[in-house]
Design a protein around this motif. Structure first.
Motif: not given
Length: 56
Positions: A31-52
């Motif tokens: 939970v702490a890691m998701l809170g810390f890296f949550g916005s970064t993970l969202v950006n990565v998945f959005e970039q992958v989605k846009d590239e696909l």
């Protein structure tokens, strides 16, 4: 009195309790890691989605 002494000497439930505490600690770390890296993970998945989307 013997009942209390026997409670302190018994070790049957200790392993289960230790595993429960370990699982709780791991869950807290996740939970702490998701809170810390949550916005970064969202950006990565959005970039992958846009590239696909662009590749199709």
């Amino acid at each position: 009195m013997n009942h209390f002494i026997r409670l302190f000497k018994e070790e049957e439930g200790q392993a289960l309790t230790e595993y429960g505490l370990l699982i709780g600690l791991v869950a807290l770390a996740v939970v702490a890691m998701l809170g810390f890296f949550g916005s970064t993970l969202v950006n990565v998945f959005e970039q992958v989605k846009d590239e696909l989307k662009a590749a199709l």
